[in-house]
Motif scaffolding. Structure first.
Motif, PDB file in Angstrom:
ATOM      1  N   TYR A  57      -6.040   0.639  -0.055  1.00  0.00           N
ATOM      2  CA  TYR A  57      -5.238  -0.422  -0.936  1.00  0.00           C
ATOM      3  C   TYR A  57      -6.354  -1.399  -1.415  1.00  0.00           C
ATOM      4  O   TYR A  57      -6.764  -2.026  -2.529  1.00  0.00           O
ATOM      5  CB  TYR A  57      -4.115  -1.044  -0.671  1.00  0.00           C
ATOM      6  CG  TYR A  57      -3.312  -2.071  -1.659  1.00  0.00           C
ATOM      7  CD1 TYR A  57      -2.292  -1.489  -2.404  1.00  0.00           C
ATOM      8  CD2 TYR A  57      -3.588  -3.512  -1.593  1.00  0.00           C
ATOM      9  CE1 TYR A  57      -1.812  -2.558  -3.307  1.00  0.00           C
ATOM     10  CE2 TYR A  57      -3.136  -4.404  -2.474  1.00  0.00           C
ATOM     11  CZ  TYR A  57      -2.096  -3.835  -3.369  1.00  0.00           C
ATOM     12  OH  TYR A  57      -1.555  -4.664  -4.077  1.00  0.00           O
TER      13      TYR A  57
ATOM     14  N   ALA B 134       0.879  -1.224   0.144  1.00  0.00           N
ATOM     15  CA  ALA B 134       0.050   0.016  -0.099  1.00  0.00           C
ATOM     16  C   ALA B 134       0.758   1.127  -0.156  1.00  0.00           C
ATOM     17  O   ALA B 134       0.467   2.333  -0.628  1.00  0.00           O
ATOM     18  CB  ALA B 134      -1.019   0.064   1.296  1.00  0.00           C
TER      19      ALA B 134
ATOM     20  N   GLU C 113       2.169   2.563  -3.220  1.00  0.00           N
ATOM     21  CA  GLU C 113       1.164   3.412  -3.922  1.00  0.00           C
ATOM     22  C   GLU C 113       0.813   4.694  -3.279  1.00  0.00           C
ATOM     23  O   GLU C 113      -0.280   5.196  -3.771  1.00  0.00           O
ATOM     24  CB  GLU C 113      -0.008   2.417  -4.509  1.00  0.00           C
ATOM     25  CG  GLU C 113       0.342   1.026  -5.231  1.00  0.00           C
ATOM     26  CD  GLU C 113      -0.692   0.398  -5.989  1.00  0.00           C
ATOM     27  OE1 GLU C 113      -1.842   1.440  -5.850  1.00  0.00           O
ATOM     28  OE2 GLU C 113      -0.592  -0.354  -6.700  1.00  0.00           O
TER      29      GLU C 113
ATOM     30  N   LYS D  97      -9.385  -0.533  -3.261  1.00  0.00           N
ATOM     31  CA  LYS D  97      -8.943  -0.346  -4.643  1.00  0.00           C
ATOM     32  C   LYS D  97      -8.852  -1.663  -5.501  1.00  0.00           C
ATOM     33  O   LYS D  97      -9.503  -1.910  -6.397  1.00  0.00           O
ATOM     34  CB  LYS D  97      -7.584   0.454  -4.768  1.00  0.00           C
ATOM     35  CG  LYS D  97      -7.137   0.667  -6.186  1.00  0.00           C
ATOM     36  CD  LYS D  97      -6.042   1.668  -6.351  1.00  0.00           C
ATOM     37  CE  LYS D  97      -5.571   1.570  -7.943  1.00  0.00           C
ATOM     38  NZ  LYS D  97      -4.385   2.218  -8.161  1.00  0.00           N
ATOM     39  N   TYR D  98      -8.198  -2.557  -4.921  1.00  0.00           N
ATOM     40  CA  TYR D  98      -7.905  -3.649  -5.506  1.00  0.00           C
ATOM     41  C   TYR D  98      -8.652  -5.161  -5.074  1.00  0.00           C
ATOM     42  O   TYR D  98      -9.003  -6.075  -5.838  1.00  0.00           O
ATOM     43  CB  TYR D  98      -6.393  -4.128  -5.402  1.00  0.00           C
ATOM     44  CG  TYR D  98      -5.367  -3.277  -6.218  1.00  0.00           C
ATOM     45  CD1 TYR D  98      -5.349  -3.359  -7.621  1.00  0.00           C
ATOM     46  CD2 TYR D  98      -4.825  -2.300  -5.546  1.00  0.00           C
ATOM     47  CE1 TYR D  98      -4.435  -2.524  -8.149  1.00  0.00           C
ATOM     48  CE2 TYR D  98      -4.001  -1.595  -5.814  1.00  0.00           C
ATOM     49  CZ  TYR D  98      -3.902  -1.513  -7.372  1.00  0.00           C
ATOM     50  OH  TYR D  98      -2.951  -0.719  -8.160  1.00  0.00           O
TER      51      TYR D  98
END
Length: 987
Positions: A655, A645, A648, A658-659
């Motif tokens: 994180y 994380a 990014e 998002k994923y």
């Protein structure tokens, strides 16, 4: 609260008359290059690149050839339509917050962007016009179908008050009965916080047989094959198209096949898996262990086994030491006695002597015997055995339900299957078979309640000390015997009256307000059991809730994050959403928030010690939020995630939002070989176990080195089970991998008198147990469950495809249509177990296009009848597709007629039924007719109960159960002690 959300509130949420079809806003379009993914099997997929997921525009295909752009935010979540936990991407409109569709998430390590039909069908569930949107409370008699809408506050107050009263009296009065958990720890932590032995599951109708077989070997109850790198893939039943981890496993099985692996399938039915196999063995049910032991005997007699692995990791010395006590073969016993005599004279036991005994012990399992008992050509047996031998340490093998759950003694099928992994040394190897604990990752939360100090006899009674796990399908039989009562009974992702055998016994129990005092059904949709509840509380579907999931899909460990996609989309757009129900249709809650509020109300002042586990780790005295709960886990309990994380510029929670998934590790082979440091005060026991100063096992000494080993009493793989021997099962056929005689052995089924074997266990890959009825796409594909019958049997009883057939079981009978096919062995009839859903009133209950309208005729003295008034019909709703229903046959509820068959060791329900007669239906016998006499139900139950060997009579240490065997929620060691007055025993 939902700040400034009124203008953006989805129409589906605003509608009082039910969920409305989604609408989408127009946007400006642009061309964007897609993310291209090349899969290991050579195929290619394309996905929106993750850096564009937050704001993605694409053309609406429904408006072709006009180019109408739609603007979405793509939210990852986890599918909830089986236990595979595959990744999904929800396309959520950035203005209306409606969901366009669900596709695969390419960032998910298990599913890798690909899904089966059940994943996209999540959209059907979200927009199901028949879903329950508000809390309902019963106002008439149970089953009468009279309800009133109540507030969540009223429901929570009433339920919490009854839970608080129960908890004050006892620690076994609250029961949470779950089918598919769909998450890995939140609810178990909740039950543990309540301080009650309240966890009940569906494991004993699902996987208890296989779990027992693997656990007796290794202390871990599930396999985790590395299919994609195997040389041989050995499957029990239709695992390719409908196995437990269907989609992730199917991908990797086909990848393995493309790389040259040979597939062997044991299945009496010509499934899709059998059709794709190199060797299909259509074995008679119950003969599987004999076939597997014939493979093992081939390895032993030819010397094609991994001697070094067996020597180092099998408890062969304990086997030799005890062999004279249990061996039945004179030759094998004689060899064992000679080895022990030399030991008495001062010579250590020799591995060569063990090998000689093993060869003599299994010599009777010849190819000829296997071919005869399985009714399979010997050439196929020989070919399959050669494939296993050639695989070496790359044998990927898997059993979950099928034979392990169909037959009495089915747990030995798993024992015999894993025996092949042990002999080939393919345990935890590349291309071999690992154990699930090595590839499944379950993180720890910020606080964990202490172990329970209660034991619920309705879950694990003394007659089944080795059961894996709760004897859940016998609950109504236990209640009928007077073994106890339930104060508060939760059913969640569970429809016990429909999915369990002997469903009319469940009907009697659910109607009895003295035995089950409060029944709370947590469900998004109506089901047969919820109709008999006191409260029906709408819970969110898979895309409307938070959960953590991890499964042993392949040789890696990962964690997936299920998210309420509308809520996440709204928050991305700057809207404040305090509770998930504010973003869901109607007043549909997510379960985690329900448990927080219910537990808080159960213990409002903290005096029960419950509330502390639901308090915020940051805001003292206030309930925790789910951002706090999951954020803490991602920050502190998932190795590598904070670093990924940070790379990014995100928090771990950001994180995962998002994923939707994170790979924790991969390719960690043979963890049992890990060296373990010897702490101060540790000692090595006579059997090689390395013990800490307090007696706790640290590992096992192997060739002079302390290694991690296995969580078994010996620290090794246990060919010889001292546990089975010590707990009342000392015979050869129990203590070592062996073929137990099934209750549907050919000698038990008199085909000359018209008896047949009813195989009711196979699954359809497009259906979801009892959750399919609100998925219109899936029902259009699969909606009926005819009786499969071989042409020889069809000719014998003079029927053709489409004719009605009456099948008589031990407790009743049912009528269904027949499908004549060479895809089933002679002597066997088979039916899929997903179908035959029903409702009692027109316009209420399960959707009219997915269920039969039926009448129930019941007697307090035993007889029960179900008759279909009519099948599926089109109906008018907010969804125009409901007016397009073209099918009528939606199957027959066969499980009602199945007698319970609790295996005396594993506790598994042995699903296969002996059909006392199968004949053409007589005039007046109609499609879907069901008759059951529950007096016979109790008679058959007592016959199987008599096969058990109680801990009261056989416990070697005064305990209810071996402490080393797992339980979903394990009480303290002291709680394991047998009660002074066990149920059914005279004081």
């Amino acid at each position: 609260m939902l700040a400034a959300a009124s203008a953006a509130t989805p129409p589906a949420r605003r509608a009082e008359g039910g969920v409305q079809p989604p609408t989408f806003a127009e946007a400006e379009g642009e061309e964007v290059a897609l993310l291209e993914v090349r899969h290991p099997d050579g195929r290619m997929s394309q996905y929106p690149p993750p850096d564009r997921w937050r704001d993605w525009t694409e053309w609406d295909g429904k408006h072709w050839p006009r180019k109408v752009a739609r603007r979405y935010t793509l939210v990852p979540t986890i599918c909830f339509n089986c236990e595979s936990a595959c990744g999904l991407l929800a396309y959520v409109d950035r203005e209306t917050f409606e969901i366009k569709r669900f596709e695969g998430n390419p960032a998910h390590p298990g599913s890798r962007g690909r899904n089966c039909a059940k994943g996209p069908a999540t959209h059907n569930q979200i927009y199901d016009p028949e879903r329950i949107l508000y809390p309902l409370k019963r106002v008439g008699a149970r089953g009468e179908g009279r309800w009133k809408r109540v507030s969540w506050e009223e429901a929570l107050d009433d339920i919490a008050e009854k839970m608080r009263a129960s908890r004050a009296r006892r620690r076994d009065g609250i029961m949470y009965h779950v089918g598919r958990p769909g998450e890995d720890h939140f609810v178990n932590r909740t039950i543990q916080a309540w301080g009650v032995d309240g966890h009940n599951s569906h494991t004993n109708i699902c996987s208890a047989g296989a779990r027992a077989g693997y656990a007796f070997w290794s202390g871990i109850d599930r396999p985790s094959p590395d299919h994609s790198r195997a040389r041989a893939i050995l499957l029990i039943s239709a695992h390719l198209e409908s196995g437990h981890y269907f989609n992730p496993h199917a991908q990797r099985i086909i990848e393995g096949k493309h790389r040259g692996a040979k597939i062997i399938t044991l299945d009496p039915r010509l499934s899709n898996t059998a059709a794709r196999s190199d060797v299909w063995l259509p074995t008679w049910p119950g003969s599987e262990a004999v076939v597997l032991l014939a493979f093992a005997n081939h390895l032993l007699q030819s010397g094609r086994y991994d001697r070094d692995f067996v020597r180092r990791w099998v408890n062969w010395e304990a086997f030799l030491e005890h062999a004279p006590e249990f061996l039945e073969s004179p030759e094998a016993r004689g060899l064992a006695e000679e080895a022990n005599a030399r030991r008495s004279a001062g010579t250590a036991l020799r591995f060569e002597d063990f090998e000689a005994v093993l060869r003599a012990l299994y010599a009777e399992f010849t190819f000829e015997r296997a071919a005869d008992e399985a009714e399979v050509p010997i050439e196929r047996i020989r070919e399959a055995a050669q494939i296993v031998a050639d695989a070496g340490d790359r044998l990927a093998a898997h059993a979950w339900r099928a034979a392990t759950m169909g037959n009495r003694g089915g747990w030995q099928v798993a024992r015999c299957l894993f025996f092949l992994n042990v002999l080939t040394g393919s345990v935890g190897t590349e291309g071999g078979t690992s154990l699930n604990a090595w590839n499944k990752f379950v993180p720890k939360p910020f606080s964990q309640p202490p172990a329970l100090t209660a034991w619920n006899e309705l879950h694990l009674p003394h007659e089944w000390p080795l059961a894996m796990y709760e004897m859940s399908f016998l609950l109504p039989h236990f209640l009928a015997e007077g073994r106890g009562e339930i104060d508060v009974y939760f059913t969640r992702v569970y429809n016990p009256m429909w999915i369990n055998p002997d469903g009319f016994m469940w009907l009697e129990a659910l109607r009895d307000e003295e035995k089950i005092k409060l029944h709370v059904a947590l469900t998004p949709t109506w089901n047969e059991s919820a109709w008999f509840a006191d409260y029906v509380l709408p819970m969110g579907h898979g895309a409307e809730r938070h959960d953590l999931m991890s499964q042993e899909t392949h040789h890696a460990s990962w964690i997936g994050f299920r998210q309420p996609v509308r809520r996440v989309a709204m928050e991305r757009m700057g809207l404040s959403v305090e509770r998930t129900w504010q973003a869901n249709p109607g007043e549909v809650w997510e379960e985690a928030e329900f448990w927080i509020d219910l537990s808080w109300k159960m213990d409002p002042d903290g005096s029960l010690g419950v509330r502390q586990y639901f308090e915020s780790p940051k805001r003292s005295g206030e309930p925790m939020s789910l951002d706090e709960y999951f954020g803490w886990i991602f920050e502190h309990s998932v190795p590598g995630l904070p670093e990924a994380a940070a790379a990014e510029g995100a928090t771990p929670l950001e994180y995962m939002r998002k994923y939707g998934a994170f790979e924790v590790s991969r390719d960690q082979f043979a963890p049992y070989e890990s060296e373990v440091a010897m702490p101060e005060g540790a000692r090595i026991a006579e059997d090689g176990r390395v013990l800490a100063s307090d007696g706790a096992a640290l590992g096992v000494q192997v060739d002079g080195v302390c290694r991690k080993g296995f969580p078994t009493p010996s620290g090794r793989l246990e060919l010889y089970s001292s546990t089975l021997s010590g707990w009342g099962w000392p015979e050869q056929r129990h203590v070592v991998p062996w073929a137990l005689r099934s209750h549907v052995h050919p000698d038990e089924v008199d085909r000359s008198r018209g008896e047949m074997l009813l195989l009711p266990t196979f699954r359809l890959p497009t259906l979801i147990h009892t959750r399919s009825a609100n998925a219109k796409w899936l029902y259009e594909i699969s909606h009926k469950n005819p009786i499969w019958m071989h042409p020889e049997d069809a000719e014998r009883i003079a029927v053709e495809t489409g004719d009605l057939v009456r099948v008589e079981t031990e407790i009743g009978w049912f009528v269904d249509k027949v499908w004549v096919t060479q895809g089933i062995k002679p002597g066997i009839v088979a039916m899929s177990h997903h179908l035959g859903r029903w409702r009692l009133t027109e316009g209420d209950g399960i959707g009219a296009g997915m269920s039969n309208l039926v009448t129930l005729e019941s007697s307090r003295e035993g007889p029960h009848e179900l008759h279909i008034v009519h099948g599926a019909r089109a109906w008018s709703s907010s969804d125009p597709d409901t007016s397009r229903i073209w099918w009528e046959d939606v199957g027959v509820h066969q499980n009602l007629t199945h007698a319970v068959h609790p295996d005396p060791i594993s506790g598994a329900h042995c699903w296969h039924q002996k059909a006392l007669s199968v004949r053409k239906a007589a005039p007046g016998e109609r499609h879907g007719d069901v008759f059951v006499d529950t007096r016979k139900s109790m008679q058959i139950y007592r016959e199987w109960l008599a096969l058990t060997r109680s801990a009261v009579d056989h416990s070697p240490d005064g305990m209810r159960r071996p402490y080393w065997l797992g339980r979903p929620l394990k009480p303290t060691r002291e709680t394991y002690r047998l009660p002074e007055h066990p149920w059914g025993r005279t004081p």
